[in-house]
Design an enzyme around this catalytic site. Structure first.
Site, PDB file in Angstrom:
ATOM      1  N   GLY A 101      18.414   9.562  38.672  1.00  0.00           N
ATOM      2  CA  GLY A 101      19.079  10.932  39.117  1.00  0.00           C
ATOM      3  C   GLY A 101      18.640  11.290  40.254  1.00  0.00           C
ATOM      4  CB  THR A 125      17.426   2.331  37.354  1.00  0.00           C
ATOM      5  OG1 THR A 125      16.673   3.640  38.069  1.00  0.00           O
ATOM      6  CG2 THR A 125      17.788   1.662  38.344  1.00  0.00           C
ATOM      7  CB  THR A 126      16.927   7.196  34.629  1.00  0.00           C
ATOM      8  OG1 THR A 126      17.997   7.947  35.425  1.00  0.00           O
ATOM      9  CG2 THR A 126      15.702   6.969  35.372  1.00  0.00           C
ATOM     10  CE  LYS A 138      28.579  18.786  40.204  1.00  0.00           C
ATOM     11  NZ  LYS A 138      28.448  20.226  39.560  1.00  0.00           N
ATOM     12  CE  LYS A 147      17.555  20.457  38.788  1.00  0.00           C
ATOM     13  NZ  LYS A 147      16.668  19.174  39.183  1.00  0.00           N
ATOM     14  CG  LEU A 166      19.240   2.194  30.447  1.00  0.00           C
ATOM     15  CD1 LEU A 166      19.933   2.868  29.186  1.00  0.00           C
ATOM     16  CD2 LEU A 166      18.628   2.993  31.417  1.00  0.00           C
ATOM     17  CD  GLU A 180      22.576  15.766  31.504  1.00  0.00           C
ATOM     18  OE1 GLU A 180      23.474  16.235  31.042  1.00  0.00           O
ATOM     19  OE2 GLU A 180      21.816  16.208  32.291  1.00  0.00           O
ATOM     20  CG  HIS A 248      23.969  21.450  33.243  1.00  0.00           C
ATOM     21  ND1 HIS A 248      24.368  20.917  31.894  1.00  0.00           N
ATOM     22  CD2 HIS A 248      23.388  20.539  33.701  1.00  0.00           C
ATOM     23  CE1 HIS A 248      24.152  19.572  31.907  1.00  0.00           C
ATOM     24  NE2 HIS A 248      23.075  19.142  33.200  1.00  0.00           N
TER      25      HIS A 248
HETATM   26  N1  NAD Z   1      24.331  15.035  40.596  1.00  0.00           N
HETATM   27  C1  NAD Z   1      24.595  15.252  39.287  1.00  0.00           C
HETATM   28  O1  NAD Z   1      25.863  15.395  38.944  1.00  0.00           O
HETATM   29  C2  NAD Z   1      23.356  15.372  38.526  1.00  0.00           C
HETATM   30  C3  NAD Z   1      23.686  15.194  37.006  1.00  0.00           C
HETATM   31  C4  NAD Z   1      22.487  15.107  36.164  1.00  0.00           C
HETATM   32  C5  NAD Z   1      21.388  15.271  36.763  1.00  0.00           C
HETATM   33  N2  NAD Z   1      21.136  15.403  38.170  1.00  0.00           N
HETATM   34  C6  NAD Z   1      19.791  15.355  38.846  1.00  0.00           C
HETATM   35  O2  NAD Z   1      19.025  14.172  38.238  1.00  0.00           O
HETATM   36  C7  NAD Z   1      17.676  14.381  38.198  1.00  0.00           C
HETATM   37  C8  NAD Z   1      17.132  13.960  37.176  1.00  0.00           C
HETATM   38  O3  NAD Z   1      17.288  12.362  36.997  1.00  0.00           O
HETATM   39  P1  NAD Z   1      16.417  11.409  36.128  1.00  0.00           P
HETATM   40  O4  NAD Z   1      16.154  12.023  34.840  1.00  0.00           O
HETATM   41  O5  NAD Z   1      17.164  10.068  35.971  1.00  0.00           O
HETATM   42  O6  NAD Z   1      15.085  11.474  37.012  1.00  0.00           O
HETATM   43  P2  NAD Z   1      14.266  10.562  37.966  1.00  0.00           P
HETATM   44  O7  NAD Z   1      15.082  10.244  39.054  1.00  0.00           O
HETATM   45  O8  NAD Z   1      12.946  11.463  38.542  1.00  0.00           O
HETATM   46  O9  NAD Z   1      13.659   9.324  37.081  1.00  0.00           O
HETATM   47  C9  NAD Z   1      12.674   9.745  36.124  1.00  0.00           C
HETATM   48  C10 NAD Z   1      11.534   8.686  36.156  1.00  0.00           C
HETATM   49  O10 NAD Z   1      12.001   7.388  35.715  1.00  0.00           O
HETATM   50  C11 NAD Z   1      11.350   6.266  36.466  1.00  0.00           C
HETATM   51  N3  NAD Z   1      12.310   5.266  36.380  1.00  0.00           N
HETATM   52  C12 NAD Z   1      13.618   5.201  36.864  1.00  0.00           C
HETATM   53  N4  NAD Z   1      14.127   3.965  36.579  1.00  0.00           N
HETATM   54  C13 NAD Z   1      13.650   3.300  35.622  1.00  0.00           C
HETATM   55  C14 NAD Z   1      13.263   2.098  34.895  1.00  0.00           C
HETATM   56  N5  NAD Z   1      14.569   1.713  34.678  1.00  0.00           N
HETATM   57  N6  NAD Z   1      12.287   1.864  34.050  1.00  0.00           N
HETATM   58  C15 NAD Z   1      11.311   2.816  34.217  1.00  0.00           C
HETATM   59  N7  NAD Z   1      11.201   3.926  34.837  1.00  0.00           N
HETATM   60  C16 NAD Z   1      12.214   4.324  35.474  1.00  0.00           C
HETATM   61  C17 NAD Z   1      11.372   7.013  37.865  1.00  0.00           C
HETATM   62  O11 NAD Z   1      10.426   6.373  38.535  1.00  0.00           O
HETATM   63  C18 NAD Z   1      10.983   8.430  37.381  1.00  0.00           C
HETATM   64  O12 NAD Z   1       9.509   8.460  37.394  1.00  0.00           O
HETATM   65  C19 NAD Z   1      17.471  15.918  38.331  1.00  0.00           C
HETATM   66  O13 NAD Z   1      17.105  16.034  39.602  1.00  0.00           O
HETATM   67  C20 NAD Z   1      18.796  16.379  38.189  1.00  0.00           C
HETATM   68  O14 NAD Z   1      19.263  17.551  38.756  1.00  0.00           O
HETATM   69  C21 NAD Z   1      22.149  15.252  38.997  1.00  0.00           C
END
Ligand code: NAD
Length: 388
Positions: A101, A125-126, A138, A147, A166, A180, A248
């Site tokens: 994200g 990828t998460t 967004k 934030k 994943l 989520e 949120h």
């Molecule tokens: N724009 C939006 O509408 C929206 C909605 C929800 C969340 N967000 C934002 O998203 C962020 C959170 O995203 P997140 O939880 O994905 O965090 P992140 O992007 O930090 O990823 C989490 C961890 O997973 C690891 N990773 C990624 N893909 C992987 C894979 N396939 N295998 C193993 N490890 C992997 C990354 O290296 C990282 O350490 C927050 O900043 C939040 O504010 C934005």
């Protein structure tokens, strides 16, 4: 699935983004592309990605950058822009976010600024990325210790969701994404909620890649619900009453207070719990239904209580949120599994109400620890101290 306003875009859910080479390369087509990724994702999937680029002959290069929550700031956006500049991307170029994200948020902001806006795509990828951050339009960075304070609304050119990515995800990140999914299920879809609750062990063990296909099915349904919520109000200019804001209202403050050590989804789980406890205090939801929500959150090893629950901080979070929502609190609370309502006025959220909701959750937490802890996954739950 599509999300329409000035520009519609497709969210494609399917396995093997790379072997399809199709999906990714079709997105890039004849454009010059810069694929932005992180060291972890590059280590896991970089080789396959580069092979896909070489085999298909598209004009794409990969840029590996540290993109953690702490990097979610302007300097990093400018670094992405600098890489795009070095790569010679023009207005018809393409930025691709290939990561979690944070990567999706940063690339979205960079794409909206670079040459006054160039197309971008997300390959999240998460689990958080696949059901939420990479799906909407967004992008944001943190600013002034708040934030997601600066950002943009910019529809992607397309989103590719490959649940097989994943398989390498650590448990904590899976839990974060499940929060989520629970958000959407609790507020919109009783059937999805039952499916997630019933298949918890299988979803975790298989990293959403079970042989029966339940994981991908849940991801697809969650995305469908998300898009149906976003589509009529893509730019949030029609209404500020948004069910997707469930979980949120307090969570950004909790993330800030933790120094961004608290994972986004875990903060969302805490906010869902607090909002549910508030609904229970106001008898907006049957007590048994509220308990069912708590138990389901427990069953995934997600937290329902945190030492960060300080009435003054939560009140402040509500004020900041109300300011963001044009003066209306619009706190989303569940009324049943599959539906919710809004507490619109800030003065409805009294200090007494917040304190009572916190006490309900803290009493529950104490009772669970006396009982020997919550279910199966709690044993593997992250220990978050709530330190500031
Ligand atoms: N724009 C939006 O509408 C929206 C909605 C929800 C969340 N967000 C934002 O998203 C962020 C959170 O995203 P997140 O939880 O994905 O965090 P992140 O992007 O930090 O990823 C989490 C961890 O997973 C690891 N990773 C990624 N893909 C992987 C894979 N396939 N295998 C193993 N490890 C992997 C990354 O290296 C990282 O350490 C927050 O900043 C939040 O504010 C934005």
């Amino acid at each position: 699935m599509s999300c329409e306003k000035l520009q519609s875009y497709d969210v494609i859910v399917g396995n093997e983004v790379f072997t399809l080479s199709g999906a990714l390369c079709e997105l890039i087509a004849s454009r010059r592309a810069l694929i932005v990724t992180t060291p972890t994702v590059d280590r896991l999937y970089g080789q396959r990605l580069r092979r896909c680029i070489t085999d298909s002959g598209v004009d794409a290069t990969v840029e590996v950058m540290s993109l953690t929550e702490h990097d979610k700031q302007m300097d990093t956006v400018l670094e992405i822009c600098a890489a795009a500049h070095s790569r010679g991307l023009a207005r018809h170029g393409l930025l691709v976010a290939f990561g979690g994200g944070v990567c999706c948020d940063l690339v979205t902001v960079a794409s909206s600024l670079f040459r006054r806006g160039i197309p971008y795509s997300c390959v999240p990828t998460t689990l958080v990325g696949q059901v939420d951050a990479g799906i909407g339009l967004k992008g944001a960075i943190n600013f002034a210790n708040q934030k997601n304070y600066l950002g943009c609304f910019a529809p992607p050119k397309g989103v590719l969701v490959d649940p097989t990515l994943l398989i390498s995800l650590p448990l904590l990140e899976l839990q974060s994404g499940i929060a989520e999914i629970l958000k959407m299920a609790i507020i919109r879809d009783e059937t999805l909620f039952a499916k997630v609750a019933d298949h918890g062990a299988q979803l975790i063990a298989s990293r959403f890649n079970d042989a029966e296909g339940t994981g991908p099915e849940i991801i697809a349904r969650s995305i469908e619900l998300m898009l149906s919520e976003l589509a009529p109000n893509c730019y949030e200019d029609r209404t500020l009453l948004r069910l997707v804001d469930f979980g949120h209202t307090f969570s950004p403050k909790l993330e800030e207070l933790s120094g961004y050590h608290l994972r986004h989804g875990l903060a969302v789980a805490l906010d869902i719990s607090l909002s549910t406890a508030i609904a229970m205090e106001l008898t907006l939801i049957p007590q048994a239904t509220g308990e069912l929500i708590f138990e389901t959150i427990d069953s995934f090893g997600l937290p329902t209580y945190s030492p960060l629950f300080e009435p003054r901080d939560l009140q402040h979070a509500a004020e900041v949120t109300a300011n963001h929502r044009a003066g209306a609190l619009n706190l989303v609370v569940p009324t049943a599994i599959g539906s919710g309502t809004f507490i619109s006025r800030l003065d409805e959220l009294t200090p007494t109400l917040i304190t009572a909701a916190i006490k309900r959750l803290s009493d529950r937490q104490e009772f669970s620890s006396v009982q020997g802890g919550v279910k199966e996954f709690a044993a593997q739950a992250p220990s978050f101290s709530g330190a500031r």
